[in-house]
Design a protein around this motif. Structure first.
Motif, PDB file in Angstrom:
ATOM      1  N   PRO A   5      -0.907  -1.359  -9.396  1.00 19.80           N
ATOM      2  CA  PRO A   5      -0.770  -0.401  -7.734  1.00 19.80           C
ATOM      3  C   PRO A   5      -1.666  -0.136  -6.809  1.00 19.80           C
ATOM      4  N   ARG A   6      -1.503   0.121  -5.820  1.00 21.72           N
ATOM      5  CA  ARG A   6      -3.176  -0.154  -5.256  1.00 21.72           C
ATOM      6  C   ARG A   6      -2.856   0.784  -3.311  1.00 21.72           C
ATOM      7  N   PRO A  23       0.687  -0.778  -0.206  1.00 25.44           N
ATOM      8  CA  PRO A  23       0.088   0.419  -0.054  1.00 25.44           C
ATOM      9  C   PRO A  23       0.956   1.063   0.292  1.00 25.44           C
ATOM     10  N   GLY A  24       0.207   2.671  -0.227  1.00 26.05           N
ATOM     11  CA  GLY A  24       1.241   3.499  -0.537  1.00 26.05           C
ATOM     12  C   GLY A  24       0.068   4.746  -0.958  1.00 26.05           C
ATOM     13  N   LEU A  25       0.937   5.232  -1.154  1.00 24.22           N
ATOM     14  CA  LEU A  25       0.425   7.400  -2.309  1.00 24.22           C
ATOM     15  C   LEU A  25       0.558   6.572  -3.392  1.00 24.22           C
ATOM     16  N   ILE A  26      -1.162   6.788  -4.766  1.00 27.68           N
ATOM     17  CA  ILE A  26      -1.125   5.913  -5.559  1.00 27.68           C
ATOM     18  C   ILE A  26      -0.034   6.847  -6.410  1.00 27.68           C
ATOM     19  N   GLY A  60      -2.897   5.100   8.121  1.00 26.29           N
ATOM     20  CA  GLY A  60      -3.147   4.044   8.181  1.00 26.29           C
ATOM     21  C   GLY A  60      -4.141   3.310   6.814  1.00 26.29           C
ATOM     22  N   ALA A  61      -5.103   4.052   6.917  1.00 29.20           N
ATOM     23  CA  ALA A  61      -6.138   3.687   6.007  1.00 29.20           C
ATOM     24  C   ALA A  61      -5.608   2.843   4.880  1.00 29.20           C
ATOM     25  N   LYS A  62      -3.462   3.164   4.457  1.00 29.67           N
ATOM     26  CA  LYS A  62      -3.283   2.839   2.865  1.00 29.67           C
ATOM     27  C   LYS A  62      -3.846   0.733   3.395  1.00 29.67           C
ATOM     28  N   ALA A  63      -3.617   0.676   4.640  1.00 28.69           N
ATOM     29  CA  ALA A  63      -3.837  -0.948   4.619  1.00 28.69           C
ATOM     30  C   ALA A  63      -4.823  -1.745   5.463  1.00 28.69           C
TER      31      ALA A  63
END
Length: 362
Positions: free
Chosen positions: A339-340, A90-93, A359-362
């Motif tokens: 990518p997600r 996960p991360g910044l798209i 944290g919402a990335k995961a």
């Protein structure tokens, strides 16, 4: 197991570090041949946090150079590689797209396999690269975007035991620093100020203390600190140091209680002679937190494993190693490689309300 040597190029661009590394795996374990990281801290410092568009642009402008440097330091060329691994979430798209597209292009041009890697899996498996740690073990992941306790039973076999229900711990450090007028990144700034402060001057909450569930919460702690700081009106240097020390003391006591419960639970479910707790993520560089976890593991008769500081923060060596582990386990084609921004390591875990903006990335 007799394993033919495999060599991977790893690419990491999930947030604001542009990184590339070359790692070799064989029957004796893993070896880092190069590990190059370019930090974008200066680009984002004026904004008090990561600006996604700036991060993506920086990756575009620097990634080719970073990859070339990693290959040169490893004395390798593309033809000598076994595969290409890149963080796809996960991360910044925007940042993820840069690394993913670069990795895919290299793989296609060199006719090598492309292995998409979950950033959290990179953290989860690092201790196997640095310490040869066997499965299973517990992982405490503490960073700007994640605060989780994960049971690691094998490559691709992860069970999330706990997560934050609001802010990630690193995010709480950053917001505390910003509130007190300390420079970005907040974690090191708060830790430095806390060294000269009185950790008992201010009474701050220990969120979820005493609850049977293992989850974390740091929003209430951050709010209590803001209220305390506001009541002081004009903050002196002594006030700031004492607030930082009190905040950090509350954090370490919270981790001691929450993680201690997880260690006890692990003991009940796993009959292992020398169980291990691994800590990873940027917040793992905090010495007060490391000392607390070290003492906690001694109390519970756990082995405490903390990879070197440069492998706790975001890096590409962990991505290359995770790719090697997936090849060895026959799992390199398990993901579609798109990518997600959200990609939980434990897909079966129930979603929690609120996980912090990062944290919402995961």
């Amino acid at each position: 197991m007799n394993l033919e040597p495999i060599t991977l190029l790893g690419i990491e661009t999930s947030c604001d570090e542009t990184a590339a590394a070359v790692v070799r795996a064989d029957s004796s374990g893993g070896k880092i041949l190069s590990n190059v990281v370019f930090s974008q801290i200066e680009e984002h410092a004026a904004f008090g946090g990561v600006v996604p568009e700036l991060a993506a642009r920086a990756h575009v402008s620097r990634l080719d150079q970073i990859i070339s440097k990693a290959l040169a330091e490893a004395q390798m060329d593309f033809n000598q590689l076994t595969a290409i691994a890149a963080t796809t979430g996960p991360g910044l798209i925007g940042s993820l797209i840069v690394g993913t597209m670069t990795g895919r292009t290299i793989a296609q041009a060199t006719d090598k396999p492309f292995i998409p890697i979950n950033h959290l899996e990179g953290h989860a498996l690092t201790a196997r690269l640095t310490h040869g740690l066997p499965f299973p073990f517990l992982l405490l992941l503490v960073s700007g975007g994640h605060t989780q306790i994960i049971l690691v039973e094998g490559v691709g076999k992860y069970t999330r035991w706990a997560s934050t229900i609001d802010d990630a711990l690193g995010e709480a450090f950053d917001k505390t620093a910003k509130l007190l007028g300390l420079p970005y990144p907040g974690g090191p700034s708060v830790e430095a100020a806390a060294k000269t402060g009185d950790p008992h001057r201010f009474s701050l909450p220990r969120p979820l203390r005493g609850e049977d569930r293992l989850d974390f919460s740091f929003s209430g702690l951050k709010s209590a600190l803001r209220k305390t700081a506001t009541e002081l009106e004009t903050l002196t240097d002594r006030d700031v140091a004492d607030l930082c020390a009190s905040f950090q003391h509350a954090v370490t006591q919270t981790l001691d209680e929450r993680v201690g419960r997880a260690l006890a639970q692990f003991r009940k479910t796993h009959d292992i002679a020398e169980p291990a707790l691994v800590v990873a993520g940027g917040v793992a560089a905090n010495l007060a937190i490391r000392n607390t976890l070290t003492e906690l593991c001694q109390t519970h008769n756990f082995k405490f494993v903390a990879p070197p500081m440069n492998l706790c923060t975001d890096n590409a060596a962990m991505i290359a190693w995770a790719g090697a582990e997936r090849i060895i386990a026959g799992l390199q084609n398990e993901h579609d490689g798109e990518p997600r921004p959200r990609w939980p390591l434990d897909a079966d875990a129930a979603p929690l309300f609120g996980a912090g903006k990062k944290g919402a990335k995961a």
